[in-house]
Design an enzyme around this catalytic site. Structure first.
Site, PDB file in Angstrom:
ATOM      1  N   CYS A 150      49.978  64.849  10.369  1.00  0.00           N
ATOM      2  CA  CYS A 150      51.311  64.043  10.512  1.00  0.00           C
ATOM      3  C   CYS A 150      51.799  63.985   9.429  1.00  0.00           C
ATOM      4  O   CYS A 150      52.885  64.372   8.968  1.00  0.00           O
ATOM      5  CB  CYS A 150      51.200  62.749  11.395  1.00  0.00           C
ATOM      6  SG  CYS A 150      51.934  61.747  11.604  1.00  0.00           S
ATOM      7  N   GLU A 177      50.018  63.078   6.813  1.00  0.00           N
ATOM      8  CA  GLU A 177      48.671  63.296   5.764  1.00  0.00           C
ATOM      9  C   GLU A 177      48.748  64.324   4.170  1.00  0.00           C
ATOM     10  O   GLU A 177      49.137  65.425   4.052  1.00  0.00           O
ATOM     11  CB  GLU A 177      47.636  62.926   5.959  1.00  0.00           C
ATOM     12  CG  GLU A 177      46.716  62.029   6.804  1.00  0.00           C
ATOM     13  CD  GLU A 177      47.627  62.279   8.324  1.00  0.00           C
ATOM     14  OE1 GLU A 177      46.616  62.352   9.247  1.00  0.00           O
ATOM     15  OE2 GLU A 177      48.305  63.142   8.930  1.00  0.00           O
TER      16      GLU A 177
END
Length: 797
Positions: free
Chosen positions: A434, A436
């Site tokens: 996402c 990260e």
């Protein structure tokens, strides 16, 4: 590109968009048959032999017109079941998988019967998911069952959330890795304790490596077969090139741009075959592909248009597979998100500008292809990257596909350093999943292990640990809120609730870490040099760097706005008693409309209000401190703020909040304001977001913004968007992504989805087809504040 090249890409694109997602059980059947035949052998060897058998027996098909070949399964938009990990999630959904609300898959009757006859009987009682369901800590289970944490997702799919060593595979070839493995085996003294275990594991690496090379050869054979039958001379030539390429890579080092791309893709589908999961991240593709592109151009073996065509063929391949997950997990990440996150730009390992021709090609391919994958992101260094690069980024954002996500390079580097990565290597970080942070071929962790419902933490503080929806007491007892004499008492209660949920997640993390020691992945581990050198699987912590799992926050704005409302109305202005506030929330404001109006008028996060920003800074520093005090066997636990689509289902389990939010409605996504509450323009949103200690949240912080299309239609609009992105970097905000679309288009797509099958929207860290999302997720996207001006108070709900 010329018209013929564009027609190829359009043909392939339409084929993907018009293909219905379908369960693909071929690999699960082959794996099951192999495990049955290898019973009694070491687990890693069993896993490797089952993978090699998949490579040898799976359906091999080269689709019409494609230049880059390969498929992890047998179906174009197939959902692969990892039977050894989680066979039972399909068992529970055999009658509903075709029609479930989120991410349905078509399951053929004959596949259903095969599952019941072959897969279920063998794996029942053996999967890691079943072990998790038996061992989940009680407090963790209670919070999960009432929708206050979500913690199952790592038990229902494979590892994912990693960036494997693509550069090594492409540059050195698998044969070179096999030579290293053989040398490690020869150096073992099998009389030493533990040496037999190492030898078994090194055998597993060799078996997996052989499997990948065998699969590539099978594609070469298929290309030769098709070429022999092909009457069109141009396509025959393409097929023969494909055959030569597949006989070369990934066994040997790539020599050309096409070989490099094909080598990458064979390995990419291999790790997905080994374990179905989201977020196998291609990483810094412009860095490892550029030398091959540059060499081909200099030698005259490729043109710029041919290079772009190859890249766009790869972009279509990225959009073919669909991640299969259970219905509950699909609620938290709706839209079949594969999270194949790749990036361009940033700085190199020496701290210099890393933008190159392939960086621009990646942006152009995304502009041309416009599919939901790959998840293109950019690293932007304001000090080092050229303005031309930023302008191209802004131009692609203006198209409204949700790409690329924008990452502040300086903050990303600090996040990696906070994970324990030395600065020199942190320069090479890549966005993953996402939002990260990761490091190619060197870092192991679950970056998004568990989600905490921050709206639920406010509710627990107002109910003494009782979940309103179920009536169950599932959290800490922090006292009757009516007894709180000052705001500090309320803040303390919220912190105690947070501590309780964080502790529950940490305990659950320890359990899943132990269970997943049996989730070996020798094919993935091949490209982690230290895994090979130590004969230690990725699952066992064999990577160069290991970090604790990520604990993710959802509903940041709900937390901040609720705390501000209690502080302002109950303790500062004394307009509402705590007893009346609790009664109003219990009644979902029915009969307490005046209190709700007061709550809605309170200062809100997203408008650069100093007092609200102080609450944000203080509480999010506290949460980061709380999470980071815990350690697992692999390292310090790590915080992040990324909702995927979890803010919608979490909201369905939270009653009314002091912010004025009604019961059972979506929470705010990421670090974004609640829809309609940010009324001071995009610059104010960024300043509020800057109050969050981003570098502490090492698993990333996600900011969604929605722009009216007219804002970026002109050159002046593009320049203003560039200025906004530079402001983000100056303020130290980590990430932003945009939906550039008007409300009317989204509403029309809800009414006539058949007319908008290719409509892309940014959900949260990923892009999805709007018509494939559940209606409640669609509604949440529609409700987000649409900025109508880059200056001042220019926003509308």
């Amino acid at each position: 590109m010329n018209e013929k090249q564009r027609e190829r890409i359009q043909f392939m694109k339409e084929r993907v968009v018009n293909t219905t997602p379908e369960m693909d059980l071929e690999n699960a059947r082959i794996l099951t048959e192999s495990f049955r035949e290898t019973a009694g052998e070491p687990l890693a060897v069993q896993k490797a032999k089952s993978f090699r058998r998949q490579c040898m027996e799976k359906t091999v098909q080269i689709w019409e017109k494609e230049l880059i070949v390969g498929c992890a399964g047998s179906k174009m938009r197939g959902g692969i079941l990892s039977a050894d990990t989680c066979w039972s999630i399909l068992d529970k959904e055999l009658e509903t998988i075709n029609e479930r609300q989120y991410d349905p898959f078509y399951l053929r009757p004959e596949d259903k019967q095969m599952f019941l006859d072959v897969i279920k009987p063998f794996w029942e009682g053996r999967s890691t998911y079943e072990a998790w369901l038996k061992q989940i800590p009680e407090d963790c289970r209670n919070l999960r069952d009432t929708g206050q944490v979500y913690i199952d997702k790592k038990a229902v799919r494979g590892w994912g959330e990693t960036t494997v060593g693509y550069t090594q595979i492409i540059n050195e070839g698998i044969e070179s890795i096999m030579d290293t493995v053989k040398a490690e085996r020869e150096a073992l003294d099998l009389t030493e304790p533990g040496a037999i275990d190492k030898d078994n594991y090194l055998q597993a690496l060799l078996i997996s490596a052989e499997g990948i090379c065998m699969m590539a050869k099978r594609y070469a054979d298929e290309a030769d077969r098709l070429a022999a039958e092909e009457e069109d001379e141009e396509r025959k030539s393409e097929l023969l090139t494909i055959a030569r390429t597949c006989r070369r890579v990934p066994r040997y080092p790539a020599r050309s741009f096409q070989e490099a791309i094909q080598s990458f893709y064979f390995y990419h589908i291999s790790i997905f075959m080994e374990q179905n999961a989201a977020a196998y991240n291609p990483g810094r593709m412009d860095q490892y592909l550029y030398p091959y592109y540059k060499s081909d151009l200099e030698e005259g073996t490729i043109t710029e248009e041919e290079g772009l065509e190859l890249l766009e063929c790869l972009w279509v391949k990225f959009a073919e597979p669909c991640v299969f997950q259970d219905a509950t997990t699909a609620r938290y990440s709706a839209g079949y998100p594969m999270f194949q996150t790749l990036c361009c730009g940033g700085i190199d390992s020496e701290g210099n500008d890393a933008v190159n021709d392939v960086s621009y090609m990646m942006l152009q391919a995304t502009e041309d292809v416009q599919l939901y994958q790959p998840n293109l992101t950019v690293r932007y260094s304001m000090a080092k990257n050229p303005n031309r690069f930023l302008k191209k980024i802004a131009q692609v954002i203006s198209l409204g596909t949700g790409f690329p996500a924008f990452h502040n390079d300086d903050v990303g580097i600090r996040m990696l350093m906070n994970k324990g990565i030395p600065l020199k290597e942190a320069f090479d970080w890549n966005p993953a999943g996402c939002v990260e942070t990761n490091l190619e071929g060197r870092l192991r962790h679950y970056s998004a292990f568990a989600d905490i419902n921050l709206g639920g933490m406010i509710e627990f503080a107002m109910t003494n640990g009782v979940n309103r929806k179920s009536g169950r007491k599932v959290s800490a007892e922090t006292g009757d809120p009516a007894s709180f004499t000052e705001y500090g008492d309320f803040e303390h209660a919220v912190k105690e609730q947070l501590k309780f949920s964080i502790q529950a997640c940490v305990k659950g993390s320890h359990v899943i870490d132990d269970i997943c020691m049996d989730r070996v992945v020798p094919a993935l581990s091949l490209s982690f040099r230290e895994c090979v050198e130590q004969a230690k699987d990725y699952a066992w912590g064999g990577a160069k760097y290991n970090a604790g799992n990520g604990i993710i926050l959802i509903g940041v704005a709900d937390l901040i706005n609720s705390m501000e409302a209690v502080k302002e109305l109950v303790y500062e202005k004394k307009q509402v008693s705590m007893k009346d506030m609790v009664n109003a929330l219990n009644a979902d404001f029915e009969g307490y409309e005046e209190i709700r109006e007061l709550c809605q008028k309170c200062r809100k996060y997203g408008n650069d209000d100093e007092e609200v920003n102080e609450i944000a800074s203080h509480m999010l520093t506290f949460i980061a401190d709380e999470i980071e005090q815990y350690h697992s066997k692999f390292g310090q636990m790590t915080p992040g703020i990324l909702p995927v689509s979890g803010n919608t289902p979490f909201g369905q389990d939270v009653g009314a909040l002091p912010s004025g939010r009604k019961a059972w409605t979506p929470l705010a996504d990421g670090i974004s304001p609640n829809g309609g509450t940010d009324v001071s323009g995009p610059a104010a949103v960024l300043k509020s977001a800057a109050s969050i200690p981003h570098a502490r949240y090492v698993q990333g912080t996600l900011l969604n913004m929605k722009l009216e299309p007219d804002m970026v239609k002109t050159e002046n609009g593009i320049q203003q968007l560039m200025a906004l992105l530079k402001s983000l970097c100056t303020l130290g905000v980590y990430h932003v992504q945009f939906n550039v679309i008007d409300r009317e288009t989204l509403l029309a797509a809800q009414k006539k989805p058949e007319d908008y099958r290719g409509l892309l929207v940014r959900v949260a860290g990923y892009t999805a087809y709007f018509t494939e999302l559940g209606k409640d997720v669609q509604d949440e996207i529609i409700s987000r504040t649409a900025q109508s001006s880059f200056c001042g108070c220019g926003s509308a709900a």
